[in-house]
Scaffold this motif. Sequence first.
Motif, PDB file in Angstrom:
ATOM      1  N   MET A 113       0.818  -1.205  -0.127  1.00 20.53           N
ATOM      2  CA  MET A 113      -0.021  -0.001  -0.163  1.00 20.53           C
ATOM      3  C   MET A 113       0.951   1.087  -0.174  1.00 20.53           C
ATOM      4  SD  MET A 113      -3.217   1.073   2.396  1.00 20.53           S
ATOM      5  CE  MET A 113      -2.356   1.348   3.935  1.00 20.53           C
ATOM      6  N   ALA A 114       0.624   2.483  -0.902  1.00 18.56           N
ATOM      7  CA  ALA A 114       1.186   3.489  -0.795  1.00 18.56           C
ATOM      8  C   ALA A 114       0.961   4.112   0.603  1.00 18.56           C
ATOM      9  CB  ALA A 114       0.800   4.303  -2.002  1.00 18.56           C
ATOM     10  N   ARG A 115       1.908   5.273   0.621  1.00 23.61           N
ATOM     11  CA  ARG A 115       1.784   5.789   1.938  1.00 23.61           C
ATOM     12  C   ARG A 115       0.434   6.583   1.987  1.00 23.61           C
ATOM     13  NH1 ARG A 115       5.522  10.195  -0.533  1.00 23.61           N
ATOM     14  NH2 ARG A 115       4.486  11.790  -0.587  1.00 23.61           N
ATOM     15  N   SER A 116       0.413   6.964   3.508  1.00 26.04           N
ATOM     16  CA  SER A 116      -0.837   7.864   3.622  1.00 26.04           C
ATOM     17  C   SER A 116      -0.919   8.973   3.138  1.00 26.04           C
ATOM     18  CB  SER A 116      -0.825   8.094   5.372  1.00 26.04           C
ATOM     19  OG  SER A 116      -1.675   8.869   5.781  1.00 26.04           O
ATOM     20  N   LEU A 117      -2.157   9.471   2.974  1.00 25.89           N
ATOM     21  CA  LEU A 117      -2.468  10.541   2.159  1.00 25.89           C
ATOM     22  C   LEU A 117      -2.736  11.915   2.985  1.00 25.89           C
ATOM     23  CD1 LEU A 117      -5.572   9.388  -0.270  1.00 25.89           C
ATOM     24  CD2 LEU A 117      -2.845   9.541  -0.706  1.00 25.89           C
ATOM     25  N   ASP A 118      -2.677  11.263   4.427  1.00 26.23           N
ATOM     26  CA  ASP A 118      -2.729  12.604   5.506  1.00 26.23           C
ATOM     27  C   ASP A 118      -2.158  13.630   5.408  1.00 26.23           C
ATOM     28  OD1 ASP A 118      -4.648  13.219   7.670  1.00 26.23           O
ATOM     29  OD2 ASP A 118      -2.804  13.153   9.070  1.00 26.23           O
ATOM     30  N   GLY A 119      -2.470  14.845   5.246  1.00 24.69           N
ATOM     31  CA  GLY A 119      -1.716  16.182   5.086  1.00 24.69           C
ATOM     32  C   GLY A 119      -1.317  16.369   3.838  1.00 24.69           C
ATOM     33  N   LEU A 120      -1.543  15.653   2.691  1.00 26.66           N
ATOM     34  CA  LEU A 120      -0.940  15.853   1.403  1.00 26.66           C
ATOM     35  C   LEU A 120      -1.973  17.030   0.578  1.00 26.66           C
ATOM     36  CD1 LEU A 120       0.047  12.154  -0.140  1.00 26.66           C
ATOM     37  CD2 LEU A 120       1.405  14.142   1.492  1.00 26.66           C
ATOM     38  N   VAL A 121      -1.260  17.825  -0.162  1.00 31.06           N
ATOM     39  CA  VAL A 121      -2.047  18.435  -0.987  1.00 31.06           C
ATOM     40  C   VAL A 121      -1.691  18.148  -2.416  1.00 31.06           C
ATOM     41  CG1 VAL A 121      -2.009  21.086  -1.843  1.00 31.06           C
ATOM     42  CG2 VAL A 121      -1.622  20.686   0.430  1.00 31.06           C
ATOM     43  N   LEU A 122      -3.004  17.889  -3.132  1.00 35.91           N
ATOM     44  CA  LEU A 122      -2.685  17.231  -4.429  1.00 35.91           C
ATOM     45  C   LEU A 122      -3.471  18.398  -5.447  1.00 35.91           C
ATOM     46  CD1 LEU A 122      -3.805  13.553  -3.939  1.00 35.91           C
ATOM     47  CD2 LEU A 122      -1.414  14.519  -3.965  1.00 35.91           C
ATOM     48  N   ALA A 123      -3.102  18.261  -6.640  1.00 38.38           N
ATOM     49  CA  ALA A 123      -3.627  19.224  -7.773  1.00 38.38           C
ATOM     50  C   ALA A 123      -4.014  18.451  -8.967  1.00 38.38           C
ATOM     51  CB  ALA A 123      -2.643  20.432  -8.153  1.00 38.38           C
ATOM     52  N   PRO A 124      -5.067  18.708  -9.555  1.00 37.16           N
ATOM     53  CA  PRO A 124      -5.199  18.341 -10.902  1.00 37.16           C
ATOM     54  C   PRO A 124      -4.184  18.446 -12.046  1.00 37.16           C
ATOM     55  CG  PRO A 124      -6.936  19.293 -10.273  1.00 37.16           C
ATOM     56  CD  PRO A 124      -5.980  19.655  -9.391  1.00 37.16           C
ATOM     57  N   VAL A 125      -3.812  17.365 -12.802  1.00 37.66           N
ATOM     58  CA  VAL A 125      -2.748  17.657 -13.915  1.00 37.66           C
ATOM     59  C   VAL A 125      -3.256  18.378 -15.070  1.00 37.66           C
ATOM     60  CG1 VAL A 125      -1.069  15.712 -12.939  1.00 37.66           C
ATOM     61  CG2 VAL A 125      -2.792  15.428 -14.878  1.00 37.66           C
ATOM     62  N   ALA A 126      -4.510  18.207 -15.432  1.00 36.85           N
ATOM     63  CA  ALA A 126      -5.123  19.025 -16.404  1.00 36.85           C
ATOM     64  C   ALA A 126      -6.527  19.563 -15.994  1.00 36.85           C
ATOM     65  CB  ALA A 126      -5.320  17.875 -17.630  1.00 36.85           C
ATOM     66  N   ASP A 127      -7.102  20.610 -16.702  1.00 35.38           N
ATOM     67  CA  ASP A 127      -8.232  21.142 -16.441  1.00 35.38           C
ATOM     68  C   ASP A 127      -9.424  20.191 -16.926  1.00 35.38           C
ATOM     69  OD1 ASP A 127      -7.616  23.518 -15.215  1.00 35.38           O
ATOM     70  OD2 ASP A 127      -7.040  24.471 -17.372  1.00 35.38           O
ATOM     71  N   LEU A 135     -14.859  16.147   0.162  1.00 32.51           N
ATOM     72  CA  LEU A 135     -15.197  14.544  -0.235  1.00 32.51           C
ATOM     73  C   LEU A 135     -14.890  13.855   1.006  1.00 32.51           C
ATOM     74  CD1 LEU A 135     -12.325  12.928  -0.626  1.00 32.51           C
ATOM     75  CD2 LEU A 135     -11.790  14.399  -2.498  1.00 32.51           C
ATOM     76  N   VAL A 136     -15.750  12.672   1.141  1.00 32.56           N
ATOM     77  CA  VAL A 136     -15.461  11.924   2.182  1.00 32.56           C
ATOM     78  C   VAL A 136     -15.587  10.441   1.685  1.00 32.56           C
ATOM     79  CG1 VAL A 136     -17.964  11.911   3.079  1.00 32.56           C
ATOM     80  CG2 VAL A 136     -16.249  11.319   4.449  1.00 32.56           C
ATOM     81  N   GLY A 137     -14.998   9.248   2.145  1.00 37.65           N
ATOM     82  CA  GLY A 137     -15.024   8.029   1.719  1.00 37.65           C
ATOM     83  C   GLY A 137     -14.208   7.061   2.413  1.00 37.65           C
ATOM     84  N   THR A 138     -13.722   5.992   1.777  1.00 42.97           N
ATOM     85  CA  THR A 138     -12.970   4.893   2.334  1.00 42.97           C
ATOM     86  C   THR A 138     -11.724   4.604   1.546  1.00 42.97           C
ATOM     87  OG1 THR A 138     -14.294   3.328   1.559  1.00 42.97           O
ATOM     88  CG2 THR A 138     -14.866   3.890   3.617  1.00 42.97           C
ATOM     89  N   ARG A 139     -10.837   4.129   2.367  1.00 44.51           N
ATOM     90  CA  ARG A 139      -9.602   3.334   1.531  1.00 44.51           C
ATOM     91  C   ARG A 139      -9.344   1.941   1.899  1.00 44.51           C
ATOM     92  NH1 ARG A 139      -3.371   5.736   1.558  1.00 44.51           N
ATOM     93  NH2 ARG A 139      -2.451   4.257   0.228  1.00 44.51           N
ATOM     94  N   SER A 140      -9.221   1.237   0.789  1.00 45.11           N
ATOM     95  CA  SER A 140      -8.631  -0.187   0.915  1.00 45.11           C
ATOM     96  C   SER A 140      -7.850  -0.472   0.357  1.00 45.11           C
ATOM     97  CB  SER A 140     -10.040  -1.040   0.754  1.00 45.11           C
ATOM     98  OG  SER A 140      -9.795  -2.527   1.097  1.00 45.11           O
ATOM     99  N   GLU A 189      -7.393   8.495   7.956  1.00 45.66           N
ATOM    100  CA  GLU A 189      -7.372   8.027   9.279  1.00 45.66           C
ATOM    101  C   GLU A 189      -8.244   6.464   9.648  1.00 45.66           C
ATOM    102  OE1 GLU A 189      -8.701   8.957  14.002  1.00 45.66           O
ATOM    103  OE2 GLU A 189      -8.045  10.539  12.679  1.00 45.66           O
ATOM    104  N   ASP A 190      -7.475   5.438   9.886  1.00 41.62           N
ATOM    105  CA  ASP A 190      -8.379   4.248  10.158  1.00 41.62           C
ATOM    106  C   ASP A 190      -9.076   3.881   9.097  1.00 41.62           C
ATOM    107  OD1 ASP A 190      -7.029   3.992  12.579  1.00 41.62           O
ATOM    108  OD2 ASP A 190      -8.561   4.883  13.516  1.00 41.62           O
ATOM    109  N   GLY A 191      -8.599   3.863   7.783  1.00 43.59           N
ATOM    110  CA  GLY A 191      -9.686   3.465   6.515  1.00 43.59           C
ATOM    111  C   GLY A 191     -10.481   4.686   5.878  1.00 43.59           C
ATOM    112  N   ALA A 192     -10.650   5.637   6.677  1.00 41.30           N
ATOM    113  CA  ALA A 192     -11.612   6.732   6.504  1.00 41.30           C
ATOM    114  C   ALA A 192     -10.561   7.913   5.539  1.00 41.30           C
ATOM    115  CB  ALA A 192     -12.096   7.403   7.351  1.00 41.30           C
ATOM    116  N   VAL A 193     -11.225   8.279   4.550  1.00 41.76           N
ATOM    117  CA  VAL A 193     -10.361   9.627   3.751  1.00 41.76           C
ATOM    118  C   VAL A 193     -11.447  10.537   3.447  1.00 41.76           C
ATOM    119  CG1 VAL A 193      -8.768   8.070   2.710  1.00 41.76           C
ATOM    120  CG2 VAL A 193     -10.846   8.550   1.565  1.00 41.76           C
ATOM    121  N   TRP A 194     -10.882  11.960   3.730  1.00 43.37           N
ATOM    122  CA  TRP A 194     -11.591  13.057   3.500  1.00 43.37           C
ATOM    123  C   TRP A 194     -10.908  14.132   2.766  1.00 43.37           C
ATOM    124  CZ3 TRP A 194     -10.293  11.097   8.083  1.00 43.37           C
ATOM    125  CH2 TRP A 194      -9.858  12.048   9.196  1.00 43.37           C
TER     126      TRP A 194
END
Length: 113
Positions: A1-15, A50-55, A32-37
Amino acid sequence: MARSLDGLVLAPVADQAAGQVGTRTRFTYHEEDGAVWAEYAGGDVVRGRLVGTRSGDRLDFRYVQLVQDGTTSSGHCVSTVVELPDGRVRLEETWEWESRPGSGTSVVEQPAE
C-alpha cells in the motif's frame, strides 16, 4: 500500500470542463483508520468536500462542491493511489456525477517542488 494521504496537498494535472475542478484547484487530504476526506477549492470551485474509504490502494468516495456561478453538484469517485518514482503521490480517478449527467477520468498528484 502506498503511503498515507494524511496532510497531502494534491492538484489536477489537467483542466476539466468549465465549472469543475481544474489545475488551480487544490485538495487537502486527511486519512485515519481507513477513512479519507478532503477539502478543496480553487479555480471555478468555491468550496468542495469529499469523504469515503480507503482499502489498500483503492479510494471510494462521494464529493460535493459549490462553483462560482452558485450551483452545487455531487458525485461518486473511485481512485487508485500510485506512488510515483520520485516519491510523489498520484490518484488515478474514475468519476461520475450523481446530481447531473456526466462522467470521466482524471489525475491529481502532489505538485513537483
